[in-house]
Design a protein around this motif. Structure first.
Motif, PDB file in Angstrom:
ATOM      1  N   ALA A   1       3.235  -2.542  10.708  1.00  9.57           N
ATOM      2  CA  ALA A   1       1.860  -2.178  11.057  1.00  9.57           C
ATOM      3  C   ALA A   1       1.239  -1.343   9.938  1.00  9.57           C
ATOM      4  N   SER A   2       2.004  -0.431   9.382  1.00  5.36           N
ATOM      5  CA  SER A   2       1.506   0.399   8.293  1.00  5.36           C
ATOM      6  C   SER A   2       1.171  -0.440   7.070  1.00  5.36           C
ATOM      7  N   ARG A   3       2.030  -1.377   6.751  1.00  4.68           N
ATOM      8  CA  ARG A   3       1.764  -2.246   5.600  1.00  4.68           C
ATOM      9  C   ARG A   3       0.474  -3.027   5.812  1.00  4.68           C
ATOM     10  N   ALA A   4       0.297  -3.604   6.978  1.00  2.00           N
ATOM     11  CA  ALA A   4      -0.923  -4.371   7.262  1.00  2.00           C
ATOM     12  C   ALA A   4      -2.154  -3.462   7.243  1.00  2.00           C
ATOM     13  N   TRP A   5      -2.057  -2.308   7.896  1.00  2.48           N
ATOM     14  CA  TRP A   5      -3.179  -1.355   7.955  1.00  2.48           C
ATOM     15  C   TRP A   5      -3.585  -0.907   6.555  1.00  2.48           C
ATOM     16  N   MET A   6      -2.598  -0.541   5.758  1.00  2.14           N
ATOM     17  CA  MET A   6      -2.891  -0.046   4.414  1.00  2.14           C
ATOM     18  C   MET A   6      -3.489  -1.148   3.543  1.00  2.14           C
ATOM     19  N   THR A   7      -2.983  -2.355   3.680  1.00  2.00           N
ATOM     20  CA  THR A   7      -3.509  -3.469   2.898  1.00  2.00           C
ATOM     21  C   THR A   7      -4.947  -3.774   3.296  1.00  2.00           C
ATOM     22  N   GLU A   8      -5.228  -3.729   4.595  1.00  2.00           N
ATOM     23  CA  GLU A   8      -6.555  -4.099   5.100  1.00  2.00           C
ATOM     24  C   GLU A   8      -7.572  -2.975   5.003  1.00  2.00           C
ATOM     25  N   THR A   9      -7.163  -1.733   5.244  1.00  2.00           N
ATOM     26  CA  THR A   9      -8.158  -0.664   5.390  1.00  2.00           C
ATOM     27  C   THR A   9      -7.960   0.538   4.480  1.00  2.00           C
ATOM     28  N   SER A  10      -6.831   0.626   3.800  1.00  2.00           N
ATOM     29  CA  SER A  10      -6.531   1.873   3.091  1.00  2.00           C
ATOM     30  C   SER A  10      -5.901   1.659   1.716  1.00  2.00           C
ATOM     31  N   PRO A  11      -6.606   1.008   0.810  1.00  2.00           N
ATOM     32  CA  PRO A  11      -6.011   0.760  -0.505  1.00  2.00           C
ATOM     33  C   PRO A  11      -5.750   2.036  -1.310  1.00  2.00           C
TER      34      PRO A  11
ATOM     35  N   LEU B   1       3.502   5.662   2.275  1.00  2.00           N
ATOM     36  CA  LEU B   1       2.036   5.685   2.324  1.00  2.00           C
ATOM     37  C   LEU B   1       1.461   6.320   1.061  1.00  2.00           C
ATOM     38  N   VAL B   2       2.075   7.396   0.618  1.00  2.00           N
ATOM     39  CA  VAL B   2       1.619   8.063  -0.610  1.00  2.00           C
ATOM     40  C   VAL B   2       1.824   7.140  -1.806  1.00  2.00           C
ATOM     41  N   ALA B   3       2.992   6.534  -1.914  1.00  2.00           N
ATOM     42  CA  ALA B   3       3.270   5.629  -3.029  1.00  2.00           C
ATOM     43  C   ALA B   3       2.321   4.434  -3.019  1.00  2.00           C
ATOM     44  N   HIS B   4       1.955   3.962  -1.824  1.00  2.00           N
ATOM     45  CA  HIS B   4       0.991   2.864  -1.728  1.00  2.00           C
ATOM     46  C   HIS B   4      -0.330   3.264  -2.380  1.00  2.00           C
ATOM     47  N   GLY B   5      -0.806   4.449  -2.074  1.00  4.38           N
ATOM     48  CA  GLY B   5      -2.069   4.913  -2.632  1.00  4.38           C
ATOM     49  C   GLY B   5      -2.007   5.141  -4.130  1.00  4.38           C
ATOM     50  N   LEU B   6      -0.845   5.525  -4.632  1.00  4.41           N
ATOM     51  CA  LEU B   6      -0.690   5.785  -6.066  1.00  4.41           C
ATOM     52  C   LEU B   6      -0.474   4.513  -6.883  1.00  4.41           C
ATOM     53  N   ARG B   7      -0.019   3.460  -6.222  1.00  2.00           N
ATOM     54  CA  ARG B   7       0.208   2.156  -6.866  1.00  2.00           C
ATOM     55  C   ARG B   7       1.151   2.239  -8.076  1.00  2.00           C
ATOM     56  N   ILE B   8       2.209   3.003  -7.927  1.00  2.08           N
ATOM     57  CA  ILE B   8       3.152   3.141  -9.024  1.00  2.08           C
ATOM     58  C   ILE B   8       4.110   1.950  -9.099  1.00  2.08           C
ATOM     59  N   PHE B   9       4.463   1.398  -7.946  1.00  2.00           N
ATOM     60  CA  PHE B   9       5.304   0.203  -7.918  1.00  2.00           C
ATOM     61  C   PHE B   9       4.859  -0.663  -6.738  1.00  2.00           C
ATOM     62  N   PRO B  10       5.158  -1.948  -6.789  1.00  2.00           N
ATOM     63  CA  PRO B  10       4.674  -2.848  -5.745  1.00  2.00           C
ATOM     64  C   PRO B  10       5.373  -2.643  -4.398  1.00  2.00           C
TER      65      PRO B  10
ATOM     66  N   PRO C   1       5.568  -0.445  -1.723  1.00  2.00           N
ATOM     67  CA  PRO C   1       6.428   0.672  -1.323  1.00  2.00           C
ATOM     68  C   PRO C   1       6.700   0.700   0.182  1.00  2.00           C
ATOM     69  N   ILE C   2       5.755   0.211   0.982  1.00  7.97           N
ATOM     70  CA  ILE C   2       5.984   0.222   2.430  1.00  7.97           C
ATOM     71  C   ILE C   2       7.067  -0.798   2.783  1.00  7.97           C
ATOM     72  N   GLY C   3       7.061  -1.941   2.111  1.00  6.64           N
ATOM     73  CA  GLY C   3       8.128  -2.927   2.319  1.00  6.64           C
ATOM     74  C   GLY C   3       9.486  -2.367   1.908  1.00  6.64           C
ATOM     75  N   ARG C   4       9.510  -1.624   0.813  1.00  8.74           N
ATOM     76  CA  ARG C   4      10.767  -1.005   0.358  1.00  8.74           C
ATOM     77  C   ARG C   4      11.240   0.033   1.372  1.00  8.74           C
ATOM     78  N   ALA C   5      10.313   0.862   1.865  1.00  7.98           N
ATOM     79  CA  ALA C   5      10.673   1.865   2.877  1.00  7.98           C
ATOM     80  C   ALA C   5      11.170   1.178   4.146  1.00  7.98           C
ATOM     81  N   ARG C   6      10.557   0.062   4.506  1.00 13.86           N
ATOM     82  CA  ARG C   6      10.988  -0.699   5.680  1.00 13.86           C
ATOM     83  C   ARG C   6      12.436  -1.171   5.489  1.00 13.86           C
ATOM     84  N   ASP C   7      12.730  -1.696   4.301  1.00 18.06           N
ATOM     85  CA  ASP C   7      14.091  -2.159   4.021  1.00 18.06           C
ATOM     86  C   ASP C   7      15.096  -1.010   4.126  1.00 18.06           C
ATOM     87  N   GLU C   8      14.725   0.149   3.612  1.00 17.81           N
ATOM     88  CA  GLU C   8      15.605   1.324   3.692  1.00 17.81           C
ATOM     89  C   GLU C   8      15.774   1.779   5.147  1.00 17.81           C
ATOM     90  N   ALA C   9      14.687   1.716   5.903  1.00 17.54           N
ATOM     91  CA  ALA C   9      14.765   2.082   7.325  1.00 17.54           C
ATOM     92  C   ALA C   9      15.686   1.121   8.068  1.00 17.54           C
TER      93      ALA C   9
END
Length: 186
Positions: A87-97, A159-168, A170-178
């Motif tokens: 949900a976070s990945r979708a929300w951030m992609t759609e509403t919170s670049p 979420l912070v890394a998503h906003g900084l765009r340092i690597f592609p 990050p929410i997917g990576r955090a999901r994998d770690e979770a």
């Protein structure tokens, strides 16, 4: 809410997110919304209250979105936690670049006496409680509170890394770690 007030809140929300809260004045909000400054002050009383309503609206929409996604999720605790990351990945992609609006707002509003501060921290307390609830049915080899905090750290860092765009992705990576963390528990 009157149509003018709704337009003002919509304009303020867009401007605050895109440019930052301190960078946006009531004159710009009024101009973007096609209303007078008097209308803004009559409806909201102050810029501070517009900020409060902007953040409260975003928080309400976020909580409703996550709740809807969880209502459709499988009952398995691992799947439910991963649904939050999806949900976070979708929300951030759609509403919170530019990253999480609450984190961004906190960078500008760190004074606990500011009325928006309670909304910002309230959302993060809600997220921690949500993770705590979602992991409460997992085997207790680690306290649920500890696991929830780790998930929260993964989530908020993503979420912070998503906003900084340092690597592609990050929410997917955090999901994998979770997922990896949670699968050691089931």
């Amino acid at each position: 809410m009157t149509p003018g007030a709704r337009r003002a809140l919509t304009a303020a929300s867009r401007l605050f997110y895109e440019r930052g809260i301190h960078a946006v004045g009531v004159e710009l909000i009024a101009a973007e919304a096609g209303v007078t400054k008097k209308t803004l002050y009559d409806r909201f009383g102050s810029k501070e209250q517009i900020v409060v309503e902007y953040l409260a609206d975003r928080d309400d929409r976020w909580r409703a979105y996550v709740t809807e996604e969880l209502a459709r999720a499988a009952p398995n605790p691992v799947d439910r936690v991963l649904t939050v990351f999806d949900a976070s990945r979708a929300w951030m992609t759609e509403t919170s670049p530019k990253g999480c609006s609450m984190v961004n707002a906190h960078a500008e509003i760190s004074d606990p006496s500011h009325p928006a501060h309670a909304i910002i921290t309230g959302q993060k307390h809600w997220m921690l409680a949500l993770f705590s609830d979602l992991v409460s049915d997992l085997p207790p080899d680690r306290p649920a509170a500890d696991l929830a905090r780790i998930l929260m750290l993964l989530h908020e860092g993503a979420l912070v890394a998503h906003g900084l765009r340092i690597f592609p992705d990050p929410i997917g990576r955090a999901r994998d770690e979770a997922r990896a963390l949670l699968e050691t528990r089931v």
